[in-house]
Write a protein that holds these residues in place. Sequence first.
Motif, PDB file in Angstrom:
ATOM      1  N   ALA A  98       0.825  -1.211   0.000  1.00 38.53           N
ATOM      2  CA  ALA A  98       0.000   0.000   0.000  1.00 38.53           C
ATOM      3  C   ALA A  98       0.858   1.261   0.000  1.00 38.53           C
ATOM      4  O   ALA A  98       0.474   2.278  -0.592  1.00 38.53           O
ATOM      5  CB  ALA A  98      -0.930  -0.004   1.205  1.00 38.53           C
ATOM      6  N   ARG A  99       2.010   1.200   0.627  1.00 35.60           N
ATOM      7  CA  ARG A  99       2.915   2.364   0.624  1.00 35.60           C
ATOM      8  C   ARG A  99       3.369   2.680  -0.791  1.00 35.60           C
ATOM      9  O   ARG A  99       3.401   3.850  -1.211  1.00 35.60           O
ATOM     10  CB  ARG A  99       4.113   2.094   1.522  1.00 35.60           C
ATOM     11  N   VAL A 100       3.712   1.640  -1.545  1.00 37.04           N
ATOM     12  CA  VAL A 100       4.145   1.843  -2.926  1.00 37.04           C
ATOM     13  C   VAL A 100       2.992   2.353  -3.780  1.00 37.04           C
ATOM     14  O   VAL A 100       3.147   3.301  -4.563  1.00 37.04           O
ATOM     15  CB  VAL A 100       4.701   0.525  -3.507  1.00 37.04           C
ATOM     16  N   LEU A 101       1.804   1.753  -3.625  1.00 39.23           N
ATOM     17  CA  LEU A 101       0.647   2.170  -4.428  1.00 39.23           C
ATOM     18  C   LEU A 101       0.174   3.567  -4.068  1.00 39.23           C
ATOM     19  O   LEU A 101      -0.327   4.299  -4.932  1.00 39.23           O
ATOM     20  CB  LEU A 101      -0.497   1.171  -4.235  1.00 39.23           C
TER      21      LEU A 101
ATOM     22  N   THR B 168      -3.903   1.922   1.148  1.00 41.64           N
ATOM     23  CA  THR B 168      -3.475   2.785   0.042  1.00 41.64           C
ATOM     24  C   THR B 168      -4.062   4.183   0.197  1.00 41.64           C
ATOM     25  O   THR B 168      -3.371   5.194  -0.002  1.00 41.64           O
ATOM     26  CB  THR B 168      -3.898   2.177  -1.309  1.00 41.64           C
ATOM     27  N   SER B 169      -5.336   4.253   0.559  1.00 42.00           N
ATOM     28  CA  SER B 169      -5.971   5.557   0.777  1.00 42.00           C
ATOM     29  C   SER B 169      -5.322   6.293   1.938  1.00 42.00           C
ATOM     30  O   SER B 169      -5.167   7.523   1.898  1.00 42.00           O
ATOM     31  CB  SER B 169      -7.469   5.364   1.038  1.00 42.00           C
ATOM     32  N   VAL B 170      -4.928   5.557   2.973  1.00 45.26           N
ATOM     33  CA  VAL B 170      -4.274   6.186   4.127  1.00 45.26           C
ATOM     34  C   VAL B 170      -2.929   6.782   3.715  1.00 45.26           C
ATOM     35  O   VAL B 170      -2.604   7.927   4.066  1.00 45.26           O
ATOM     36  CB  VAL B 170      -4.091   5.154   5.252  1.00 45.26           C
ATOM     37  N   TYR B 171      -2.143   6.020   2.982  1.00 44.33           N
ATOM     38  CA  TYR B 171      -0.840   6.514   2.548  1.00 44.33           C
ATOM     39  C   TYR B 171      -0.980   7.691   1.585  1.00 44.33           C
ATOM     40  O   TYR B 171      -0.141   8.601   1.570  1.00 44.33           O
ATOM     41  CB  TYR B 171      -0.042   5.391   1.882  1.00 44.33           C
ATOM     42  N   GLN B 172      -2.025   7.679   0.766  1.00 42.59           N
ATOM     43  CA  GLN B 172      -2.245   8.803  -0.144  1.00 42.59           C
ATOM     44  C   GLN B 172      -2.568  10.079   0.611  1.00 42.59           C
ATOM     45  O   GLN B 172      -2.263  11.177   0.145  1.00 42.59           O
ATOM     46  CB  GLN B 172      -3.383   8.466  -1.116  1.00 42.59           C
ATOM     47  N   GLY B 173      -3.181   9.962   1.777  1.00 42.63           N
ATOM     48  CA  GLY B 173      -3.526  11.141   2.564  1.00 42.63           C
ATOM     49  C   GLY B 173      -2.383  11.690   3.394  1.00 42.63           C
ATOM     50  O   GLY B 173      -2.501  12.767   3.975  1.00 42.63           O
TER      51      GLY B 173
END
Length: 283
Positions: A105-108, A171-176
């Motif tokens: 998820a960090r990469v995405l 993924t949504s968390v890392y995007q934020g």
Amino acid sequence: MIGTASKLRDIKAINPWQRLLVLAMAVFTIAPFAPLIIQSLAFRWAWPNILPTVWWFEQRQRSPFPLAWDYVFSPSSRVVEATINTLGIGITVTLLCLVICLPAARVLGQRTFRGKNQLEFLIALPLLLPEAAIGIALLMIFIALDLAGTYVGVIIVHLIPTIPYMARTLTSVYQGHGTDAEDHARVLGANRRQIFFRVTLPMILPGVIAGCLFTFLVSTNLFLLTFFIGQGHIVTLPTLLFAKISGGALDATGAGIALIASVPGVILLIFTDRFIRNYPLAE
């Protein structure tokens, strides 16, 4: 005190239509539990009676066999075994999903690369396919690998529909969250382990808890894949409940099992809600 007063002012600011909407949501959320609770205490309840004509506690003294909750808590019902299996499998699947999805998820969420959209679609693909098709196809493979009817096989097959939920949430968390705080910590001399546990994890912890909640709920409510791969050797609350309602009627025992199956999810939902509300970095 200031925060509490602000919340009270927000509550008072709700207009009548909004109150009606909130009340309707509460009713639709809680209402399904009412007939289950009544059915679990009933011995005879037929249409068009609003309430049972004979209650379980009235009949239990005259019956030579355990009824309703007496049977649910008896060893012959296998409810304890099913509950332990359900919780154990759910916790194991959740932890494995977290280990698999956290770095992915960090990469995405924070990297851009060719084929990213296609990869995200492939991760979500198990949610688009019928569980029956997945279960039958995997059953042939698991039989050949001697994994059918084992806890390992059930845990592996539970990862298929749960990984998309965990991956999408993280993924949504890392995007934020940007990488500025991590970059600052790296400049100050922190190593990767310190950056993750002291900087990254505290920032994304509410999202991690939410992802774990979704994953656990999905895993503990999977019936078809557990039924196919478990082959009757692995008993969980969904498989036990299906056996009770397969005849097309919900008796007191089935209602009791349904209520027990909903307890872990309700407890985790309350815990997650309170944790996220009180977490300093949640806002």
